[in-house]
Design a protein around this motif. Structure first.
Motif, mmCIF file in Angstrom:
data_model
loop_
_atom_site.group_PDB
_atom_site.id
_atom_site.type_symbol
_atom_site.label_atom_id
_atom_site.label_comp_id
_atom_site.label_asym_id
_atom_site.label_seq_id
_atom_site.Cartn_x
_atom_site.Cartn_y
_atom_site.Cartn_z
ATOM 1 N N LEU A 221 -3.773 42.138 -28.598
ATOM 2 C CA LEU A 221 -3.583 41.286 -27.426
ATOM 3 C C LEU A 221 -3.760 39.816 -27.789
ATOM 4 N N ILE A 222 -4.806 39.508 -28.532
ATOM 5 C CA ILE A 222 -5.081 38.126 -28.916
ATOM 6 C C ILE A 222 -3.994 37.595 -29.842
ATOM 7 N N ALA A 223 -3.501 38.473 -30.737
ATOM 8 C CA ALA A 223 -2.449 38.043 -31.658
ATOM 9 C C ALA A 223 -1.197 37.607 -30.906
ATOM 10 N N LYS A 224 -0.931 38.224 -29.755
ATOM 11 C CA LYS A 224 0.235 37.872 -28.944
ATOM 12 C C LYS A 224 0.189 36.403 -28.518
ATOM 13 N N TYR A 225 -1.040 35.860 -28.379
ATOM 14 C CA TYR A 225 -1.194 34.469 -27.943
ATOM 15 C C TYR A 225 -1.504 33.528 -29.107
ATOM 16 N N GLY A 226 -1.597 34.071 -30.328
ATOM 17 C CA GLY A 226 -1.742 33.231 -31.518
ATOM 18 C C GLY A 226 -3.045 32.468 -31.604
ATOM 19 N N LEU A 227 -4.107 33.023 -31.055
ATOM 20 C CA LEU A 227 -5.391 32.307 -31.051
ATOM 21 C C LEU A 227 -6.076 32.392 -32.409
ATOM 22 N N ASP A 228 -6.767 31.315 -32.808
ATOM 23 C CA ASP A 228 -7.417 31.324 -34.122
ATOM 24 C C ASP A 228 -8.788 31.999 -34.057
ATOM 25 N N ASP A 229 -9.384 32.200 -35.217
ATOM 26 C CA ASP A 229 -10.631 32.972 -35.313
ATOM 27 C C ASP A 229 -11.781 32.343 -34.537
ATOM 28 N N ASN A 230 -11.868 31.024 -34.528
ATOM 29 C CA ASN A 230 -12.962 30.364 -33.804
ATOM 30 C C ASN A 230 -12.855 30.612 -32.303
ATOM 31 N N THR A 231 -11.636 30.567 -31.781
ATOM 32 C CA THR A 231 -11.438 30.836 -30.355
ATOM 33 C C THR A 231 -11.747 32.290 -30.044
ATOM 34 N N LYS B 121 -11.128 20.222 -21.854
ATOM 35 C CA LYS B 121 -11.966 19.156 -22.405
ATOM 36 C C LYS B 121 -12.828 19.620 -23.577
ATOM 37 N N SER B 122 -12.931 20.916 -23.788
ATOM 38 C CA SER B 122 -13.861 21.450 -24.775
ATOM 39 C C SER B 122 -13.513 21.022 -26.197
ATOM 40 N N PRO B 123 -14.509 20.541 -26.963
ATOM 41 C CA PRO B 123 -14.273 20.194 -28.367
ATOM 42 C C PRO B 123 -14.174 21.420 -29.269
ATOM 43 N N LEU B 124 -14.326 22.610 -28.689
ATOM 44 C CA LEU B 124 -14.224 23.836 -29.485
ATOM 45 C C LEU B 124 -12.815 24.062 -30.013
ATOM 46 N N MET B 125 -11.809 23.474 -29.340
ATOM 47 C CA MET B 125 -10.416 23.734 -29.701
ATOM 48 C C MET B 125 -9.607 22.451 -29.768
ATOM 49 N N GLY B 126 -8.602 22.458 -30.642
ATOM 50 C CA GLY B 126 -7.647 21.365 -30.694
ATOM 51 C C GLY B 126 -6.667 21.472 -29.541
ATOM 52 N N ILE B 127 -5.812 20.467 -29.397
ATOM 53 C CA ILE B 127 -4.933 20.383 -28.238
ATOM 54 C C ILE B 127 -3.959 21.556 -28.176
ATOM 55 N N PHE B 128 -3.386 21.966 -29.320
ATOM 56 C CA PHE B 128 -2.422 23.075 -29.305
ATOM 57 C C PHE B 128 -3.127 24.404 -29.064
ATOM 58 N N GLU B 129 -4.326 24.552 -29.626
ATOM 59 C CA GLU B 129 -5.097 25.770 -29.404
ATOM 60 C C GLU B 129 -5.505 25.873 -27.938
ATOM 61 N N LYS B 130 -5.817 24.745 -27.303
ATOM 62 C CA LYS B 130 -6.169 24.753 -25.882
ATOM 63 C C LYS B 130 -5.010 25.268 -25.026
ATOM 64 N N ARG B 131 -3.802 24.888 -25.389
ATOM 65 C CA ARG B 131 -2.642 25.354 -24.633
ATOM 66 C C ARG B 131 -2.491 26.862 -24.772
ATOM 67 N N ARG B 132 -2.646 27.364 -26.009
ATOM 68 C CA ARG B 132 -2.548 28.810 -26.227
ATOM 69 C C ARG B 132 -3.661 29.551 -25.488
ATOM 70 N N ALA B 133 -4.880 29.005 -25.564
ATOM 71 C CA ALA B 133 -6.012 29.639 -24.885
ATOM 72 C C ALA B 133 -5.811 29.623 -23.378
ATOM 73 N N HIS B 134 -5.268 28.521 -22.859
ATOM 74 C CA HIS B 134 -5.034 28.395 -21.419
ATOM 75 C C HIS B 134 -4.081 29.497 -20.944
ATOM 76 N N LYS B 135 -3.033 29.759 -21.715
ATOM 77 C CA LYS B 135 -2.087 30.815 -21.353
ATOM 78 C C LYS B 135 -2.773 32.177 -21.363
ATOM 79 N N PHE B 136 -3.635 32.395 -22.352
ATOM 80 C CA PHE B 136 -4.360 33.663 -22.430
ATOM 81 C C PHE B 136 -5.290 33.829 -21.234
ATOM 82 N N PHE B 137 -5.995 32.757 -20.876
ATOM 83 C CA PHE B 137 -6.922 32.832 -19.744
ATOM 84 C C PHE B 137 -6.182 33.091 -18.436
#
Length: 417
Positions: free
Chosen positions: A170-180, A127-143
């Motif tokens: 490690l973060i690059a493996k999940y493609g997370l952007d700088d804000n995340t 639900k966080s407005p910190l990330m867009g929908i695709f970034e949330k999916r990538r972050a979810h996998k990382f978490f």
């Protein structure tokens, strides 16, 4: 005072008090002294009159702020992490029976000029407005990876040795952007700058997983208002004792803060801070009465993070309706009013504000030669983890052993009885 002690502790800051308690629990004979007539050292709590005297000299606080005795303003305020090291140290010493804890209302992060709640659950992440929908999916996998990671189970490592793989890799493996990455590194893992990105990822993963006064009880002796407190040495530079008012407490070891042995420390930085009295909670934090906001360095164009800490009358530190906020950072200039502006701008209107810069020191002596164990100065962070790690390192140097925090001292005491 003319007695023999195992250890003399000088200063009653948090670090010195924890060490005094741990050493007393170990059965050592401890004398705890302070040149001041109050507890706390640099981390003391001040009432309103004391606060005014410290920052405004002979001026008197205005009546509309309320009674002086209703204020308890910590000079070095910090949060305890719920599953952090300090909590386990307090459990180990059995002091928790004398303490009352209150959970913080929220942890927030500064991103692109706005304040957002740090997601603490899977649902909050989605639900966080910190990330867009695709970034949330990538972050979810990382978490999920971090949640499942077990240092002793290679099946959970996904083919990566986190003692060699950097956090950046490690973060690059999940493609997370700088804000995340800013949120993960600074608001979850609580790193103070971006150096962690090029260090082994194991520390960051462990930090993320961790995110999801006591001596007298055991026979320590306290003496406040002891002037001078001069440390005495023998002809080869080893501690003999501590002298005050013509009396000497003989001891094998001395534990102290940097101010007691200024010739054995070096300046390593400065902290700029602001202390504000307000009549409202910090805006955009869900009306929270207690909160931390982390402002990552990249968001501010700085070399280190900025921290905002707030507590209120609900924590018995101010009269009804009043809030106390603190903004701090590693000083990069001589102008705290300007340097702290990004954090102060988040506070909204303030009733009063005080600015300050203090020096940070670290020991340069060799404790194995002189038997002097000196703590490092408090940093700008809003949490106790770096503070208690210094305490544990000092404990090991003093005693030659690692503190076993898996032991519940209260259970052990009950068994003995």
């Amino acid at each position: 005072m003319d007695e023999e002690y195992d250890v003399v502790v000088l200063g009653t800051g948090l670090k010195e008090c924890i060490l005094s308690g741990l050493l007393s629990v170990d059965g050592l004979k401890v004398l705890h002294m302070d040149r001041n007539d109050y507890y706390g050292g640099e981390s003391t709590s001040l009432n309103l009159i004391q606060l005014w005297k410290r920052f405004r000299g002979n001026d008197k606080p205005p009546a509309h702020l309320g009674s002086s005795r209703d204020y308890n303003v910590d000079m070095i305020p910090k949060f305890m992490m719920a599953n952090g090291t300090l909590v386990r140290v307090l459990i180990h010493t059995d002091v928790t029976k004398y303490l009352y804890f209150k959970a913080v209302d929220g942890s927030f992060v500064y991103n692109k000029g706005k304040v957002y709640k740090v997601p603490a659950t899977d649902m909050e992440t989605l639900k966080s407005p910190l990330m867009g929908i695709f970034e949330k999916r990538r972050a979810h996998k990382f978490f999920i990876y971090v949640h499942d990671y077990n240092e002793t189970d290679p099946k959970t490592h996904d083919g990566m040795d986190l003692t060699r793989v950097t956090t950046r890799e490690l973060i690059a493996k999940y493609g997370l952007d700088d804000n995340t990455v800013d949120v993960i590194g600074h608001a979850l893992a609580l790193h103070r700058d971006d150096r962690y990105l090029d260090e082994p990822a194991l520390d960051t993963v462990k930090r993320m997983k961790a995110f999801a006064r006591l001596s007298a009880v055991y026979g320590g002796t306290y003496m406040l208002n002891k002037p001078e407190c001069k440390v005495e040495f023998n002809e080869v530079g080893q501690v003999l004792g501590v002298t005050s008012e013509g009396e000497t407490a003989r001891c094998k070891k001395v534990v102290c803060d940097p101010s007691y042995l200024p010739n054995k420390v070096r300046k390593v930085g400065r902290v700029a801070r602001a202390i504000a009295i307000m009549s409202h909670p910090i805006p955009n934090t869900n009306e929270s009465h207690s909160v931390q906001v982390i402002l990552p360095q990249k968001q501010l164009g700085r070399m280190s993070d900025m921290y905002l800490f707030c507590c209120s009358y609900s924590h018995n530190v101010a009269p009804k309706g009043k809030f106390i906020a603190f903004v701090s950072t590693e000083a990069e200039t001589d102008h705290p009013e300007t340097e702290l502006k990004a954090g102060i701008d988040l506070l909204g209107p303030v009733d009063e504000i005080f600015f300050d810069i203090y020096d940070r020191y670290e020991p340069v002596n060799e404790p194995t030669l002189d038997n002097c164990f000196i703590s490092t100065s408090y940093d700008a962070t809003t949490h106790f983890e770096s503070t208690v790690l210094d305490v544990l390192n000092m404990y090991t140097m003093i005693t030659g052993k690692v503190l076993d925090l898996s032991v519940d001292l209260s259970a052990a005491s009950a068994a003995e009885e």
